[in-house]
Design an enzyme around this catalytic site. Structure first.
Site, PDB file in Angstrom:
ATOM      1  N   HIS A  72       0.851  -1.188   0.000  1.00 45.98           N
ATOM      2  CA  HIS A  72       0.000   0.000   0.000  1.00 45.98           C
ATOM      3  C   HIS A  72       0.887   1.237   0.000  1.00 45.98           C
ATOM      4  O   HIS A  72       1.766   1.366   0.846  1.00 45.98           O
ATOM      5  CB  HIS A  72      -0.904   0.019   1.245  1.00 45.98           C
ATOM      6  CG  HIS A  72      -2.133  -0.811   1.100  1.00 45.98           C
ATOM      7  ND1 HIS A  72      -3.317  -0.496   1.719  1.00 45.98           N
ATOM      8  CD2 HIS A  72      -2.368  -1.942   0.400  1.00 45.98           C
ATOM      9  CE1 HIS A  72      -4.241  -1.386   1.402  1.00 45.98           C
ATOM     10  NE2 HIS A  72      -3.686  -2.287   0.605  1.00 45.98           N
ATOM     11  N   TYR A 200      -9.575   5.404   7.705  1.00 47.45           N
ATOM     12  CA  TYR A 200      -9.789   5.686   9.131  1.00 47.45           C
ATOM     13  C   TYR A 200     -10.784   6.846   9.187  1.00 47.45           C
ATOM     14  O   TYR A 200     -10.507   7.921   8.672  1.00 47.45           O
ATOM     15  CB  TYR A 200      -8.493   6.122   9.798  1.00 47.45           C
ATOM     16  CG  TYR A 200      -7.402   5.080   9.855  1.00 47.45           C
ATOM     17  CD1 TYR A 200      -6.617   4.776   8.738  1.00 47.45           C
ATOM     18  CD2 TYR A 200      -7.131   4.395  11.040  1.00 47.45           C
ATOM     19  CE1 TYR A 200      -5.610   3.828   8.803  1.00 47.45           C
ATOM     20  CE2 TYR A 200      -6.120   3.442  11.107  1.00 47.45           C
ATOM     21  CZ  TYR A 200      -5.375   3.163   9.984  1.00 47.45           C
ATOM     22  OH  TYR A 200      -4.372   2.218  10.051  1.00 47.45           O
ATOM     23  N   PRO A 292      -4.728   0.157  18.672  1.00 44.91           N
ATOM     24  CA  PRO A 292      -4.463  -0.338  17.307  1.00 44.91           C
ATOM     25  C   PRO A 292      -4.582   0.733  16.228  1.00 44.91           C
ATOM     26  O   PRO A 292      -4.278   0.494  15.074  1.00 44.91           O
ATOM     27  CB  PRO A 292      -5.514  -1.430  17.124  1.00 44.91           C
ATOM     28  CG  PRO A 292      -6.584  -1.098  18.095  1.00 44.91           C
ATOM     29  CD  PRO A 292      -5.926  -0.427  19.257  1.00 44.91           C
ATOM     30  N   LYS A 296       0.713  -0.207  15.211  1.00 42.25           N
ATOM     31  CA  LYS A 296       2.113  -0.235  15.631  1.00 42.25           C
ATOM     32  C   LYS A 296       2.490  -1.445  16.465  1.00 42.25           C
ATOM     33  O   LYS A 296       3.673  -1.711  16.680  1.00 42.25           O
ATOM     34  CB  LYS A 296       2.445   1.041  16.418  1.00 42.25           C
ATOM     35  CG  LYS A 296       2.480   2.274  15.553  1.00 42.25           C
ATOM     36  CD  LYS A 296       3.503   2.140  14.452  1.00 42.25           C
ATOM     37  CE  LYS A 296       3.329   3.180  13.358  1.00 42.25           C
ATOM     38  NZ  LYS A 296       4.003   2.789  12.114  1.00 42.25           N
ATOM     39  N   TYR A 384       3.535   6.631  10.108  1.00 44.48           N
ATOM     40  CA  TYR A 384       2.727   5.474   9.696  1.00 44.48           C
ATOM     41  C   TYR A 384       3.604   4.389   9.058  1.00 44.48           C
ATOM     42  O   TYR A 384       3.434   3.203   9.333  1.00 44.48           O
ATOM     43  CB  TYR A 384       1.647   5.918   8.702  1.00 44.48           C
ATOM     44  CG  TYR A 384       0.529   4.898   8.519  1.00 44.48           C
ATOM     45  CD1 TYR A 384       0.498   4.056   7.406  1.00 44.48           C
ATOM     46  CD2 TYR A 384      -0.496   4.776   9.460  1.00 44.48           C
ATOM     47  CE1 TYR A 384      -0.516   3.124   7.239  1.00 44.48           C
ATOM     48  CE2 TYR A 384      -1.518   3.845   9.291  1.00 44.48           C
ATOM     49  CZ  TYR A 384      -1.523   3.027   8.180  1.00 44.48           C
ATOM     50  OH  TYR A 384      -2.525   2.097   8.015  1.00 44.48           O
TER      51      TYR A 384
HETATM   52  C1  PHB Z   1      -6.404  -4.472  10.638  1.00 43.62           C
HETATM   53  O1  PHB Z   1      -6.381  -4.712   9.404  1.00 43.62           O
HETATM   54  O2  PHB Z   1      -6.813  -5.308  11.488  1.00 43.62           O
HETATM   55  C2  PHB Z   1      -5.919  -3.123  11.121  1.00 43.62           C
HETATM   56  C3  PHB Z   1      -5.341  -2.265  10.208  1.00 43.62           C
HETATM   57  C4  PHB Z   1      -4.887  -1.023  10.637  1.00 43.62           C
HETATM   58  C5  PHB Z   1      -5.033  -0.659  11.969  1.00 43.62           C
HETATM   59  C6  PHB Z   1      -5.622  -1.535  12.891  1.00 43.62           C
HETATM   60  C7  PHB Z   1      -6.081  -2.775  12.461  1.00 43.62           C
HETATM   61  O3  PHB Z   1      -4.595   0.564  12.383  1.00 43.62           O
END
Ligand code: PHB
Ligand code: APR
Length: 389
Positions: A72, A200, A292, A296, A384
């Site tokens: 990505h 997000y 989450p 990280k 990130y």
């Molecule tokens: C996930 O794909 O489970 C996932 C991806 C990004 C995050 C948290 C969880 O920040």
């Protein structure tokens, strides 16, 4: 039984550390409480920094990740009206790899026998002993018998609830903890993702995240109150709320399906200092937890074990104590910066119960500023993709 390094825990931290030490010719045994299927059954995030993908490549264990993972070069923030794309590749020259933690763990687990990495599963009642001396050992029971494993060092990779951190006297350490006033309800479904990148979203109802495991398997989350019951979220209600929070464009491309897995997880920020006590080291979730939001957790486990394996290699190769002496400070410097990023992104993207109208406008102003500022986007992007080791 005797070895050079005893690792407690066969999650990603323990297995990755074990492989890195074996690659240095160091004798190591990993002792794990659960059975392999149980370890693999834990659904966790799947956004890998090059910190981790480089380690897997160095070990020659990245083949399936490159074949099945999805590179990505950006991700999106949503404020209820638009998508704000963070072009991490253009801003940092690096990408992230979307590849489930379960798959990383499976690759590490499957490669253990051929690499001479001994992993003992279903070891109960594990306890570290004499960690303050230079001849520590662990005891555990398996198959109804008591076992003892002597080692020069013990590495606690046994997660937040494991025994290693608890073997350090309270007076010798410092806890830092923040428990967030909400949790994440996650759903895994065999449906194509609603967007080719992660989204997000900060919506008036709360946070939502659109993620994925592959082109045919999606992972979504919504923020829920801490006391929420999973029974109150039948699939249809959850899909409706995801469509609302992620915004009209995501909703228009969202495919609904039955939940393969649905669960609620609490969010916390946690750090234990120091990450070493005598001959005992902590790495991964045994030493720190991040919400989450910034993806990280797995990547910090990777940087911890990168530092720790380098330090232990110096010790066993050249009897050089400086690496192990400096491990905790070096690891914590990166841990705290990841804690900062995860905490900031969580504050930016979630609806806090005590927040007032002004707080909401501050969040929207923050997102509007990010949308208009390359400097702001670069700051987010470099965190990130992962700060340098
Ligand atoms: C996930 O794909 O489970 C996932 C991806 C990004 C995050 C948290 C969880 O920040
Ligand atoms: N004895 C032996 N093993 C134990 C014990 C014990 N008493 N207690 C816990 N363990 C094992 C667990 O069963 C688990 O397999 O330690 C392992 C810890 O693995 P994780 O919790 O996955 O932690 P870590 O390897 O540091 O990986 C961090 O995993 O939980 C996610 O979000 C977290 O992405 C992050 C990553």
């Amino acid at each position: 039984m005797k070895t050079q390094v005893a690792i407690v825990g066969a999650g990603p931290a323990g297995l990755l550390l074990g492989h890195l030490l074996r690659a240095e010719g160091i004798e190591v045994v990993v002792v794990e409480r659960a059975a392999p299927d149980y370890v693999l059954g834990r659904i966790r995030a799947g956004v890998l920094e090059t910190t981790l993908t480089d380690l897997l490549d160095r070990l020659g264990l990245g083949e399936r990740m490159h074949a099945e993972g999805i590179p990505h070069d950006g991700f999106n923030l949503a404020d209820g009206e638009r998508l704000i794309r963070i072009d991490v590749a253009a801003l940092t020259g690096r990408e992230v790899m979307v590849y489930g933690q379960t798959e990383v763990t499976r690759d590490l687990m499957d490669a253990a026998p051929s690499r001479g990495l001994e992993v003992i599963y279903e070891a109960a009642d594990l306890a570290p002993h004499d960690v303050e001396g230079d001849a520590p050992y662990i005891t555990y029971t398996k198959g109804g018998a008591q076992h003892r494993l002597d080692a020069r060092f013990i590495c606690g990779c046994d997660g937040y609830h494991g025994p290693s951190r608890k073997a350090i006297p309270a007076s010798a350490g410092q806890h830092y903890e923040k428990v967030y006033p909400f949790g994440w309800l996650g759903i895994l479904a065999d449906v194509p993702p609603c967007n080719h990148e992660l989204i997000y979203a900060n919506h008036a109802n709360g946070f939502a995240l659109a993620s994925m495991r592959s082109a045919t398997r999606s992972r979504y989350y919504i923020q829920v109150p801490l006391d929420e019951k999973i029974e109150e979220w039948p699939d249809d209600r959850l899909w409706d709320e995801l469509a609302l929070r992620l915004g009209p464009d995501a909703a228009a491309h969202m495919t609904r399906g039955n939940a393969l897995e649905k669960s609620i997880a609490p969010l916390r920020s946690f750090v234990f200092e120091p990450m070493r006590h005598g001959s005992l080291f902590l790495a991964g979730d045994s030493a720190h937890i991040v919400p989450p939001t910034g993806a990280k957790g797995l990547n910090l486990a990777a940087s911890d074990v990168a530092y720790l394996s380098e330090a232990l290699a110096r010790y066993f190769r050249s009897n050089d104590p400086d690496g192990v002496a400096g491990y905790s400070a070096r690891a914590l410097a990166r841990v705290w910066k990841a804690e900062r990023f995860s905490w900031q992104l969580t504050r930016l993207m979630h609806r806090f119960p005590e927040a007032d109208a002004f707080d909401r406008r501050m969040q929207l102003a923050d997102l509007d500023y990010i949308a208009s500022s390359v400097a702001a986007q670069t700051t987010i992007a470099e965190n990130y993709v992962g700060l340098p080791l």
